[in-house]
Scaffold this motif. Structure first.
Motif, PDB file in Angstrom:
ATOM      1  N   THR A 182     -17.458 134.744 -52.805  1.00  0.00           N
ATOM      2  CA  THR A 182     -16.929 136.077 -52.511  1.00  0.00           C
ATOM      3  C   THR A 182     -15.412 136.081 -52.693  1.00  0.00           C
ATOM      4  N   PHE A 184     -11.830 138.095 -52.299  1.00  0.00           N
ATOM      5  CA  PHE A 184     -11.243 139.183 -51.502  1.00  0.00           C
ATOM      6  C   PHE A 184     -10.778 140.326 -52.393  1.00  0.00           C
ATOM      7  N   ASP A 185     -11.126 141.529 -51.962  1.00  0.00           N
ATOM      8  CA  ASP A 185     -10.680 142.745 -52.634  1.00  0.00           C
ATOM      9  C   ASP A 185     -10.336 143.759 -51.540  1.00  0.00           C
ATOM     10  N   ASP A 188     -12.596 146.683 -51.120  1.00  0.00           N
ATOM     11  CA  ASP A 188     -14.022 146.446 -50.886  1.00  0.00           C
ATOM     12  C   ASP A 188     -14.220 145.816 -49.510  1.00  0.00           C
ATOM     13  N   THR A 191     -15.839 142.297 -48.670  1.00  0.00           N
ATOM     14  CA  THR A 191     -15.211 141.018 -49.000  1.00  0.00           C
ATOM     15  C   THR A 191     -14.355 140.477 -47.853  1.00  0.00           C
ATOM     16  N   THR A 215     -10.952 137.114 -43.018  1.00  0.00           N
ATOM     17  CA  THR A 215     -12.218 136.627 -43.560  1.00  0.00           C
ATOM     18  C   THR A 215     -12.519 135.252 -42.974  1.00  0.00           C
TER      19      THR A 215
END
Length: 467
Positions: A182, A184-185, A188, A191, A215
């Motif tokens: 995954t 990171f965005d 989004d 993520t 995260t």
């Protein structure tokens, strides 16, 4: 000639006691004058006349009446009355406020601290004299330079950009690690696990919503839980960005996992120990290239990482180099995600809203942006002999040869009194004592008039000797 002298002796009594009534009357008239000091009359006899010397060389002397020996000022402090004006001040102890006449630049002095602001925001008394004080350094809040006019014209609190953000966040230890691979965005939400925001100021005082995303990555070899964090803002607020599109600040390296274990922490990482305490903080300085202001650099502080101890065989890593118990900032606990506290420095521009004064005579400006800073410190004057200052009217005193030259200093320093803000010193006149004085003076005046009347009767009897 002796009988005629008796007339003049009585007249001296009438004159002296008449002046004494003036002094007492002046005290009573000023019972409500701010900072007024009552006066006392001291009588003294007039040089006696020798009317003969006896064989034993003892001179026979007869007095020539009475005169005013001195009029002294009672320097006892008057009582203080509380007010609601932030520019009202009273002196506790020694000292006088120094006032400058704007027309002549001459200094006068007073105990009456009923001050107001004129149209130019100068601090003045009711006659337009400007209060004197020392400018205060904004950084050290200490008086600097020479005595000057206290004025608040053209004051503003300039904007200051944010340089530090301190985050007190609780991350949920039950969060499930995202699937491998995954990326990171910021646009989004799948993520990252959690998101919070803080408003940061740029150099012009404009606020920008800075997002922090967290995260959960997994465990390291020591069993500590690793979280990567990211920051982003709306691209329209950055140079070259796109409005409405969240843009990540910097390009942090994500944590590296090998066989499901974090072997290399990322460049923006918070790591938590078995009790949820912060044991490692990787937090480089972030640079925000604002579109309409100078770039800002902001340090993200997630708390003081726990220091080396029994549970931590290696020393903790803290971005600010300050270690603690690891529980004063961001922590990891079982339960819901929560932003407990988010503080940042910096502020928008503002204008002077109100004034405040403390016991040291410092006058603080409170601005519309919430900032409060010291602007001036009131100067107090002390004379070698302030009991003989000249009364100029309007509660003002001026220097005399007998008073000596004044020393201007800060309240509370060198024997100077302190300042009572929101208060005014009242007159120290004791009405009961003044009425007693008035009775005594009145009886003295009547007695001296009897002397003149008796002498007149004696002269009348003398005139009857020869018809």
């Amino acid at each position: 000639m002796g009988i005629y002298n008796a007339l003049f002796i009585g007249a001296s009594g009438l004159s002296s006691f008449g002046e004494a009534v003036r002094v007492v009357g002046d005290n009573i008239a000023n019972v409500n004058s701010l900072g007024f000091k009552s006066q006392n009359v001291n009588f003294s006899d007039v040089l006696s006349q020798t009317v003969g010397v006896t064989r034993s060389n003892i001179a026979n002397q007869v007095g020539n009446g009475v005169r005013i020996g001195s009029i002294t000022r009672d320097q006892q402090q008057g009582s203080l009355q509380n007010t609601t004006s932030p520019t009202d001040m009273a002196i506790n102890g020694n000292g006088l406020f120094a006032m400058r006449d704007p027309a002549t630049a001459e200094l006068s002095y007073t105990r009456a601290g009923a001050f107001i602001l004129d149209k130019d925001f100068n601090l003045i008394d009711g006659q337009g004299n400007v209060v004197q004080g020392f400018a205060v350094d904004a950084t050290t809040e200490t008086a600097v330079g020479n005595v000057t006019d206290i004025t608040f014209s053209n004051l503003a609190a300039q904007a200051q950009s944010t340089t530090t953000v301190t985050a007190g966040i609780t991350l949920d230890s039950n969060a499930v690690v995202l699937p491998t691979g995954t990326v990171f965005d910021p646009t989004d939400p799948t993520t990252f696990h959690y998101k919070t925001e803080v408003n940061a100021f740029d150099s012009l005082g404009q606020t920008h919503a800075v997002s922090l995303q967290f995260t959960k990555v997994g465990q390291d070899a020591s069993g500590n839980i690793v979280w990567d964090w990211h920051s982003s803002v709306d691209g329209g607020e950055l140079t070259g960005g796109t409005a409405g599109v969240a843009t990540e600040i910097s390009a942090p390296t994500a944590s590296v996992l090998t066989a499901g274990v974090v072997t290399t922490p990322g460049t923006q990482t918070v790591v938590f120990g078995p009790s949820g305490e912060l044991v490692q903080e990787n937090s480089p300085t972030l640079t925000f290239n604002w579109a309409n202001a100078t770039p800002s650099t902001i340090d993200m502080n997630f708390g003081n990482a726990a220091g080396q101890g029994v549970l931590y065989p290696i020393a903790a890593a803290d971005a600010q180099g300050i270690t603690g118990n690891g529980l004063d900032g961001t922590v990891q606990m079982a339960g819901s995600f929560a932003t407990r506290q988010m503080t940042r420095d910096g502020f928008a521009s503002g204008f002077l809203d109100k004034l405040e004064t403390d016991s040291a005579g410092k006058i603080f400006g409170v601005f519309t942006n919430g900032q409060r800073r010291a602007l001036f410190q009131v100067a107090l004057a002390n004379f070698p002999n302030d009991a003989v200052l000249s009364h100029d009217g309007n509660n003002l005193l001026s220097e005399t040869i007998a008073s000596g030259s004044p020393v201007l200093s800060l309240p509370g320093a060198g024997g100077m009194g302190t300042i009572s803000p929101y208060a005014l010193e009242q007159s120290n006149v004791d009405l009961a004592a003044e009425f007693v004085k008035l009775i005594v003076v009145q009886r003295g005046y009547e007695a001296n008039s009897k002397t003149i009347l008796t002498t007149d009767q004696m002269l009348s009897s003398l005139m009857q000797v020869k018809r």
